[in-house]
Write an enzyme that holds these catalytic residues in place. Structure first.
Site, mmCIF file in Angstrom:
data_model
loop_
_atom_site.group_PDB
_atom_site.id
_atom_site.type_symbol
_atom_site.label_atom_id
_atom_site.label_comp_id
_atom_site.label_asym_id
_atom_site.label_seq_id
_atom_site.Cartn_x
_atom_site.Cartn_y
_atom_site.Cartn_z
ATOM 1 N N ASP A 18 2.256 32.269 25.464
ATOM 2 C CA ASP A 18 3.569 32.827 25.783
ATOM 3 C C ASP A 18 3.431 34.296 26.148
ATOM 4 O O ASP A 18 4.107 34.800 27.041
ATOM 5 C CB ASP A 18 4.502 32.718 24.575
ATOM 6 C CG ASP A 18 4.845 31.277 24.271
ATOM 7 O OD1 ASP A 18 4.361 30.393 25.007
ATOM 8 O OD2 ASP A 18 5.582 31.043 23.297
ATOM 9 N N GLU A 61 13.538 2.199 32.345
ATOM 10 C CA GLU A 61 13.642 3.623 31.974
ATOM 11 C C GLU A 61 14.465 3.757 30.698
ATOM 12 O O GLU A 61 15.270 2.894 30.406
ATOM 13 C CB GLU A 61 14.395 4.386 33.074
ATOM 14 C CG GLU A 61 13.808 4.191 34.431
ATOM 15 C CD GLU A 61 14.604 4.881 35.527
ATOM 16 O OE1 GLU A 61 15.701 5.409 35.247
ATOM 17 O OE2 GLU A 61 14.107 4.890 36.654
ATOM 18 N N LYS A 74 17.658 5.043 28.722
ATOM 19 C CA LYS A 74 18.992 5.512 29.094
ATOM 20 C C LYS A 74 19.274 6.722 28.220
ATOM 21 O O LYS A 74 19.495 6.601 27.014
ATOM 22 C CB LYS A 74 20.040 4.430 28.868
ATOM 23 C CG LYS A 74 21.412 4.844 29.366
ATOM 24 C CD LYS A 74 22.356 3.654 29.424
ATOM 25 C CE LYS A 74 23.662 4.009 30.109
ATOM 26 N NZ LYS A 74 24.429 5.027 29.407
ATOM 27 N N ASP A 90 21.076 9.759 26.554
ATOM 28 C CA ASP A 90 22.458 10.025 26.177
ATOM 29 C C ASP A 90 22.718 11.523 26.305
ATOM 30 O O ASP A 90 22.648 12.266 25.341
ATOM 31 C CB ASP A 90 22.682 9.550 24.735
ATOM 32 C CG ASP A 90 24.149 9.378 24.431
ATOM 33 O OD1 ASP A 90 24.965 9.523 25.366
ATOM 34 O OD2 ASP A 90 24.479 9.112 23.268
ATOM 35 N N ARG A 131 28.795 15.233 36.920
ATOM 36 C CA ARG A 131 29.185 13.975 37.556
ATOM 37 C C ARG A 131 30.689 13.961 37.844
ATOM 38 O O ARG A 131 31.116 13.435 38.857
ATOM 39 C CB ARG A 131 28.814 12.816 36.624
ATOM 40 C CG ARG A 131 29.250 11.479 37.112
ATOM 41 C CD ARG A 131 28.761 10.398 36.151
ATOM 42 N NE ARG A 131 29.050 9.074 36.664
ATOM 43 C CZ ARG A 131 30.197 8.446 36.480
ATOM 44 N NH1 ARG A 131 31.157 9.023 35.789
ATOM 45 N NH2 ARG A 131 30.382 7.241 36.977
ATOM 46 N N TYR A 176 16.128 10.969 37.080
ATOM 47 C CA TYR A 176 15.960 9.522 37.185
ATOM 48 C C TYR A 176 16.336 8.930 38.531
ATOM 49 O O TYR A 176 16.348 7.707 38.671
ATOM 50 C CB TYR A 176 16.717 8.807 36.060
ATOM 51 C CG TYR A 176 18.196 9.145 35.960
ATOM 52 C CD1 TYR A 176 19.076 8.837 36.984
ATOM 53 C CD2 TYR A 176 18.698 9.773 34.824
ATOM 54 C CE1 TYR A 176 20.411 9.141 36.893
ATOM 55 C CE2 TYR A 176 20.035 10.085 34.718
ATOM 56 C CZ TYR A 176 20.889 9.767 35.751
ATOM 57 O OH TYR A 176 22.204 10.084 35.666
ATOM 58 N N LYS A 184 21.937 -2.203 26.284
ATOM 59 C CA LYS A 184 22.402 -1.313 25.213
ATOM 60 C C LYS A 184 21.739 -1.653 23.884
ATOM 61 O O LYS A 184 21.569 -2.818 23.554
ATOM 62 C CB LYS A 184 23.918 -1.446 25.054
ATOM 63 C CG LYS A 184 24.685 -1.015 26.285
ATOM 64 C CD LYS A 184 24.627 0.466 26.490
ATOM 65 C CE LYS A 184 25.941 1.078 26.116
ATOM 66 N NZ LYS A 184 26.003 2.499 26.400
ATOM 67 N N CYS A 211 27.715 28.342 -9.653
ATOM 68 C CA CYS A 211 26.522 27.880 -8.938
ATOM 69 C C CYS A 211 25.839 26.764 -9.723
ATOM 70 O O CYS A 211 25.526 26.952 -10.905
ATOM 71 C CB CYS A 211 25.550 29.039 -8.738
ATOM 72 S SG CYS A 211 23.938 28.499 -8.155
ATOM 73 N N CYS A 259 22.255 28.212 -11.069
ATOM 74 C CA CYS A 259 22.067 29.274 -12.066
ATOM 75 C C CYS A 259 23.320 29.605 -12.867
ATOM 76 O O CYS A 259 23.267 30.430 -13.773
ATOM 77 C CB CYS A 259 21.541 30.536 -11.389
ATOM 78 S SG CYS A 259 22.770 31.319 -10.325
ATOM 79 N N CYS A 317 26.273 31.684 -3.779
ATOM 80 C CA CYS A 317 25.868 32.168 -5.084
ATOM 81 C C CYS A 317 25.321 33.573 -4.853
ATOM 82 O O CYS A 317 24.404 33.750 -4.061
ATOM 83 C CB CYS A 317 24.779 31.251 -5.652
ATOM 84 S SG CYS A 317 23.879 32.039 -6.998
ATOM 85 N N CYS A 372 18.614 33.569 -8.328
ATOM 86 C CA CYS A 372 18.979 32.159 -8.522
ATOM 87 C C CYS A 372 17.771 31.282 -8.192
ATOM 88 O O CYS A 372 17.201 31.385 -7.101
ATOM 89 C CB CYS A 372 20.155 31.828 -7.618
ATOM 90 S SG CYS A 372 20.507 30.074 -7.486
HETATM 91 S S1 IVH Z 1 20.945 5.461 36.945
HETATM 92 C C1 IVH Z 1 23.111 3.310 39.168
HETATM 93 N N1 IVH Z 1 19.214 5.970 35.066
HETATM 94 O O1 IVH Z 1 24.045 6.498 32.404
HETATM 95 C C2 IVH Z 1 23.135 4.699 39.004
HETATM 96 N N2 IVH Z 1 21.486 6.498 34.671
HETATM 97 O O2 IVH Z 1 26.273 4.525 32.645
HETATM 98 C C3 IVH Z 1 23.476 5.119 37.643
HETATM 99 N N3 IVH Z 1 21.924 7.537 32.505
HETATM 100 O O3 IVH Z 1 26.154 8.241 34.568
HETATM 101 C C4 IVH Z 1 22.558 6.102 37.153
HETATM 102 N N4 IVH Z 1 19.832 7.548 31.811
HETATM 103 O O4 IVH Z 1 24.561 9.558 33.121
HETATM 104 C C5 IVH Z 1 20.505 6.017 35.436
HETATM 105 N N5 IVH Z 1 17.570 6.394 33.491
HETATM 106 C C6 IVH Z 1 18.842 6.446 33.863
HETATM 107 C C7 IVH Z 1 19.849 6.977 33.032
HETATM 108 C C8 IVH Z 1 21.166 6.984 33.473
HETATM 109 C C9 IVH Z 1 21.076 7.874 31.518
HETATM 110 C C10 IVH Z 1 23.372 7.727 32.469
HETATM 111 C C11 IVH Z 1 23.952 8.422 33.639
HETATM 112 C C12 IVH Z 1 25.009 7.552 34.210
HETATM 113 C C13 IVH Z 1 25.274 6.621 33.082
HETATM 114 C C14 IVH Z 1 25.690 5.296 33.625
#
Ligand code: IVH
Length: 693
Positions: A35, A120, A122, A124, A143, A235, A323, A417, A420, A435, A440
């Site tokens: 760094d 891939e 998904k 969050d 989006r 992605y 899911k 506390c 103590c 405290c 303590c």
């Molecule tokens: S593809 C078909 N790939 O999931 C095009 N989406 O429910 C849709 N997301 O709005 C996107 N990981 O925010 C795609 N590997 C991934 C993803 C992904 C997360 C999210 C994305 C999208 C939502 C769709």
């Protein structure tokens, strides 16, 4: 004045060099320089740009720090709509999707055999779109509703894993336009730290990393986003001009080659049974990775097939989200317990009937502070919703009001506390009850645990139990006592115990070898850089980032101790609350005494002019460990690899360089063989680490 051409050349080279290291660090997670070296290059470029303003460029790595705040975000129309995904809630629904896809493809006469797929995670987080024109990032947006989003370019530019310019081969022309899509996220560890910091200053905590990430990129002040360690997984390639791609896997390869961060565990499969296995593997991996995933996305690879399959409503038929089981559960909150933290804060936590959440049994969860409990209206005896995100400490989301019987009890933090017995205080304007007793026991023990912890002095072998025992024995009463320990104090000390079938207590005692290791770890800790030492002291509000800012500015502890709160808060990124806390810390005689003793013990209290790291011959190499080794444990092997600059990963993938196979190796061995990875026996491994030393 015209800038001499050698200067503009030097600026260009510095930018390329910094971009390269940025890419190595943030995208590939394989840094090549320390760094401190990076900071030096950065400072050099910044100086030149200040001296020759005509050389400034919006693409410069110096422009990631966060621009001036905006009044509001402008709206932007996406060149192609950002679609969503249909869900498959179980394996049967995934099979059904596959059958529909196959049938549509065959009906269209496109192909008699079935499609190939890419699987891939998904992520969050927050979906975003990045537009590069002639190789430069010109716009980044949320989006929004899929058609129109908000322009958050200034915030996205602060995310180091997002390239400001495409990485091009010598002589390669960038496409006129390329749109890259991905998911911005906050790593779980950062999320946890961030919530703790917010709770400590009485700000409401975020329910999950996604909200924290979304809150960060939707800040009007880009300097705030710049301070959050956000990252991205890309992605998809969206709109393009001057770039022809034929398949999703080709698009991912293009993205990798041009500097984007693509999850290394993404793979392409021709056989759908492998697709299902890969989805299962992601569900397993979910608890191990440092980002939240709520499913696996399966995409048909061929773009020609995408066109045939088309879109229904908002969902393309060529992709589906498998899911995972939800990571929430409902259980009975039995009581609310109270811990005393290292700064004296009384931390409430929920004690619950054990319940399984996201594959792990949970019986305790943090409740942050009293106000948070009140805001969520959580009462003892309530049925509560528990949420677990990856390996983040489970949280209580809130009560199930319909299940109340009237016998639930509202909670108040105690006036005394629990450690103590001192009368607790709640300073004006704070949400935290404390405290006030500096002696303590809980505060002392917790501050020593913090001092030895991984992110701080990282003294391996000195675990929480040992700290507690040493405190009880009177051998540790202050941080600095750690360096005054004698081998005789430790040998034979009981560190834990087990109970045999007859109910007899079997104490586990520290052996000479472990004691020798502890002393070696103590010796190693004397090399920790100043900012780590500063963080380890446990000054309120001085987390690891603030410690780095302070160390970088003041350079040594004497300067910091002599600084007024005004001088401290003048440091970029440090506010008055932190400045006050630093002043308060050094105003206490016993803290000055601790610092003095730690200094005498040989710890680093200044920035070393040349913070050259020791040579790292395994830098850039990723190891995976499987099976048991006769002569050393996992942790030890990991330590050896890391000390030499290598990395240890939990699973075999494209990025693996070596698999170290001990006795009874598991499925990782087969996977590594399939991928043609180098496999090391225990003897090979030992000889490798001894050779490169
Ligand atoms: S593809 C078909 N790939 O999931 C095009 N989406 O429910 C849709 N997301 O709005 C996107 N990981 O925010 C795609 N590997 C991934 C993803 C992904 C997360 C999210 C994305 C999208 C939502 C769709």
């Amino acid at each position: 004045m015209v800038t001499p051409s050698e200067i503009s050349k030097q600026v260009e080279e510095l930018r390329q060099e910094l971009d390269r290291h940025n890419h190595l660090y943030y995208v590939l997670d394989q840094p090549e320089i320390s760094d401190a070296d990076y900071d030096r290059l950065f400072a050099e470029l910044k100086q030149l740009e200040q001296k020759y303003p005509e050389l400034q460029s919006p693409d410069s790595p110096t422009r990631r720090v966060g621009a001036e705040p905006l009044e509001s975000f402008t709206q932007v129309r996406h060149p192609l709509p950002m679609l969503s995904l249909a869900n498959a809630r179980n394996e049967q629904e995934l099979e059904d999707w596959h059958n529909r896809v196959d049938k549509l493809i065959v009906d269209a006469g496109l192909k008699s055999e079935s499609a190939a797929f890419v699987v891939e995670p998904k992520i969050d987080g927050l979906a975003i779109s990045l537009i590069y024109e002639n190789g430069s990032l010109v716009r980044g947006s949320t989006r929004g509703n899929g058609e129109i989003g908000e322009d958050i370019t200034a915030n996205l530019r602060t995310i180091h894993a997002i390239p400001l310019t495409l990485r091009l081969e010598a002589g390669e022309e960038p496409p006129a336009v390329v749109e890259v899509r991905g998911e911005v996220y906050l790593p779980l560890a950062a999320f946890q730290r961030y919530n703790q910091e917010r709770a400590a200053v009485g700000e409401p905590t975020f329910a999950n990393p996604r909200n924290a990430a979304a809150g960060s990129v939707r800040q009007l002040d880009p300097r705030i986003a710049a301070r959050r360690p956000l990252s991205i997984w890309c992605y998809q390639v969206g709109y393009t001009e001057g770039l022809e791609l034929n398949s999703h896997s080709q698009a991912l390869d293009w993205l990798i080659a041009h500097g984007f961060k693509i999850n290394p565990l993404i793979e392409r499969y021709e056989d759908f049974t492998e697709v299902i296995e890969a989805c299962r593997a992601w569900e397993q991996r979910r608890a191990e990775v440092d980002y939240d995933i709520d499913g696996a996305v399966v995409k048909v690879d061929s773009y020609a097939m995408h066109n045939t399959l088309g879109v229904v409503g908002r969902d393309p038929r060529w992709a589906v989200a498998y899911k995972f089981a939800p990571s929430t559960a409902v259980t009975h909150l039995l009581t609310i317990g109270v811990n005393v933290g290292r700064t004296g804060a009384l931390n409430p936590y929920a004690v619950m009937e054990p319940v399984e959440v996201g594959g792990v049994t949970v019986s305790q969860a943090t409740l942050h502070n009293e106000d948070d409990i009140r805001r969520k209206d959580i009462r003892e005896g309530d049925w509560v919703v528990i949420q677990r995100a990856g390996d983040v400490i489970p949280q209580v989301v809130g009560p199930v009001i319909q299940k109340r019987t009237g016998s639930e009890r509202e909670f108040r933090l105690p006036d005394i506390c629990p450690s103590c017995g001192s009368h607790t205080v709640r300073p004006e304007g704070e949400v935290v009850v404390r405290c006030p007793n500096r002696s303590c026991p809980s505060q002392i023990v917790e501050s020593i645990k913090h001092f030895v912890s991984k992110g701080a002095m990282d003294i391996e072998g000195v675990g929480e139990r040992l700290v507690e025992n040493l405190y009880k024995l009177g051998l540790l009463r202050n941080l600095a006592d750690i360096y005054a320990l004698k081998e005789n104090d430790l040998v034979g000390l009981e560190v834990s115990h087990s109970v045999n079938k007859q109910g007899k207590r079997l104490p586990q005692r520290l052996q000479e070898t472990s004691v020798a290791n502890i002393f070696k770890a103590l010796q190693d800790s004397r090399e920790r850089l100043f900012h780590r030492v500063l963080f380890a002291l446990g000054i309120r509000h001085v987390g690891s980032i603030n410690a780095q800012l302070l160390a970088g500015h003041f350079r040594n502890i004497d300067e910091l101790m002599a600084a007024s709160p005004e001088e401290i808060s003048a440091v970029d990124g440090i506010g008055p609350v932190i400045a006050e806390a630093v002043r308060d810390y050094f105003a206490e005689a016993h803290n000055l005494e601790t610092v003095k003793r730690l200094r005498e013990a040989g710890l680093q209290f200044e920035v070393v002019a040349d913070e050259e790291e020791t040579p790292k011959p395994l830098a850039g190499k990723t190891f995976v460990l499987t099976g048991t080794m006769a002569s050393l444990g996992r942790a030890e092997a990991k330590e050896k690899i890391e000390a030499l600059g290598g990395k240890v990963s939990g699973s075999v993938g494209k990025g693996t360089d070596f698999l170290v196979a001990g006795e009874n190796p598991g499925s990782k061995l087969r996977k590594a063989e399939e991928l043609g990875k180098k496999i090391l026996s225990e003897a090979d491994f030992l000889s490798l680490v001894s050779r490169v030393r």
